[in-house]
Write a protein that holds these residues in place. Structure first.
Motif, PDB file in Angstrom:
ATOM      1  N   ILE A   1     -78.624-112.592 -30.893  1.00 26.55           N
ATOM      2  CA  ILE A   1     -77.964-111.330 -30.533  1.00 26.55           C
ATOM      3  C   ILE A   1     -78.752-110.645 -29.423  1.00 26.55           C
ATOM      4  CG2 ILE A   1     -77.207-109.073 -31.377  1.00 26.55           C
ATOM      5  CD1 ILE A   1     -77.166-110.318 -34.199  1.00 26.55           C
ATOM      6  N   PRO A   2     -78.100-110.362 -28.291  1.00 27.41           N
ATOM      7  CA  PRO A   2     -78.800-109.620 -27.223  1.00 27.41           C
ATOM      8  C   PRO A   2     -79.064-108.180 -27.676  1.00 27.41           C
ATOM      9  CG  PRO A   2     -76.786-110.652 -26.397  1.00 27.41           C
ATOM     10  CD  PRO A   2     -76.765-110.767 -27.882  1.00 27.41           C
ATOM     11  N   ASN A   3     -80.167-107.617 -27.204  1.00 27.99           N
ATOM     12  CA  ASN A   3     -80.501-106.226 -27.547  1.00 27.99           C
ATOM     13  C   ASN A   3     -79.372-105.269 -27.175  1.00 27.99           C
ATOM     14  OD1 ASN A   3     -83.057-106.114 -28.830  1.00 27.99           O
ATOM     15  ND2 ASN A   3     -84.029-106.662 -26.899  1.00 27.99           N
ATOM     16  N   ALA A   4     -78.728-105.527 -26.052  1.00 27.20           N
ATOM     17  CA  ALA A   4     -77.677-104.630 -25.579  1.00 27.20           C
ATOM     18  C   ALA A   4     -76.463-104.617 -26.514  1.00 27.20           C
ATOM     19  CB  ALA A   4     -77.248-105.040 -24.178  1.00 27.20           C
ATOM     20  N   SER A   5     -76.325-105.652 -27.366  1.00 27.91           N
ATOM     21  CA  SER A   5     -75.172-105.714 -28.270  1.00 27.91           C
ATOM     22  C   SER A   5     -75.432-105.058 -29.613  1.00 27.91           C
ATOM     23  CB  SER A   5     -74.782-107.172 -28.519  1.00 27.91           C
ATOM     24  OG  SER A   5     -74.380-107.779 -27.323  1.00 27.91           O
ATOM     25  N   LEU A   6     -76.659-104.622 -29.864  1.00 28.37           N
ATOM     26  CA  LEU A   6     -76.985-104.033 -31.162  1.00 28.37           C
ATOM     27  C   LEU A   6     -76.413-102.629 -31.297  1.00 28.37           C
ATOM     28  CD1 LEU A   6     -80.744-105.061 -31.496  1.00 28.37           C
ATOM     29  CD2 LEU A   6     -78.785-106.077 -32.662  1.00 28.37           C
ATOM     30  N   ASN A   7     -75.986-102.297 -32.492  1.00 33.19           N
ATOM     31  CA  ASN A   7     -75.570-100.937 -32.824  1.00 33.19           C
ATOM     32  C   ASN A   7     -76.736-100.329 -33.597  1.00 33.19           C
ATOM     33  OD1 ASN A   7     -74.499 -98.576 -33.785  1.00 33.19           O
ATOM     34  ND2 ASN A   7     -72.614 -99.497 -34.568  1.00 33.19           N
TER      35      ASN A   7
END
Length: 202
Positions: free
Chosen positions: A118-124
């Protein structure tokens, strides 16, 4: 002379009646045997269908037990807390309450079939399980709060295979049923690296 011809004809008719009666009796016996075999076959079919349903329910229960814990990727060769027949990857089921195992389910160690870091930018980050995945504080210019690179978590797809078989005292049926179920699990990348082929740490 006429009287002796009548006697011979009457004797022939009685002989023919006996032959016809014997043929009819033979046909009725064969019909009765066929009906008996058909009902016996029907009973076997119903018994097999019952075992199939019991085996399917047992395999599903074993898979759900595996999926409800983290043992599937922490200790894949010790999936259950109690052993059954000397194996901690086998679950036994007593379906009729007679203190005898009726169905045994062997669960193969789950296999990881797909992994996506999971890319950091996709984390909620408002979700606690995803906030724990965030890496570092590096930012890209022009976007406040944006973190580049991969996170500490991965979305993984696992395959769980369970084979249910007759565990009755006689094991008369020798029937087996295999159930395969896939499940998606978010794990730490360390778990993905350990169990999923072709995965490297971020």
């Amino acid at each position: 002379m006429k009287q002796s011809a009548n006697l011979t004809s009457s004797a022939r008719e009685r002989g023919m009646s006996l032959v016809v009666a014997l043929i009819m009796l033979l046909m009725m016996t064969v019909t009765a045997l066929m009906l008996f075999r058909m009902s016996n076959t029907g009973t076997q079919i119903v018994g097999n269908m019952q075992f199939r349903n019991e085996a399917l329910a047992s395999a599903d229960a074993a898979i759900q037990e595996v999926l409800s814990t983290t043992r599937m990727f922490e200790t894949p060769n010790l999936l259950f807390l109690q052993d059954c027949g000397g194996s901690f990857n086998r679950r036994c089921f007593d379906l009729n309450g007679d203190q005898q195992d009726d169905v045994q389910v062997d669960v193969a160690p789950p296999s990881c079939v797909q992994v996506d870091i999971i890319p950091n930018a996709s984390l909620n980050l408002s979700r606690p399980n995803e906030a724990d995945c965030a890496v570092g504080v590096a930012q890209t210019f022009g976007m406040e709060g944006a973190v580049a690179g991969n996170s500490l978590c991965a979305n993984t797809l696992w395959e769980v295979r369970a084979t249910a078989s007759d565990a009755g005292a006689s094991q008369a049926t020798g029937a087996r049923m295999t159930v395969v179920q896939g499940v998606g699990v978010q794990v730490k990348t360390g778990v993905a690296v350990a169990f999923c082929a072709g995965t490297s740490a971020p």
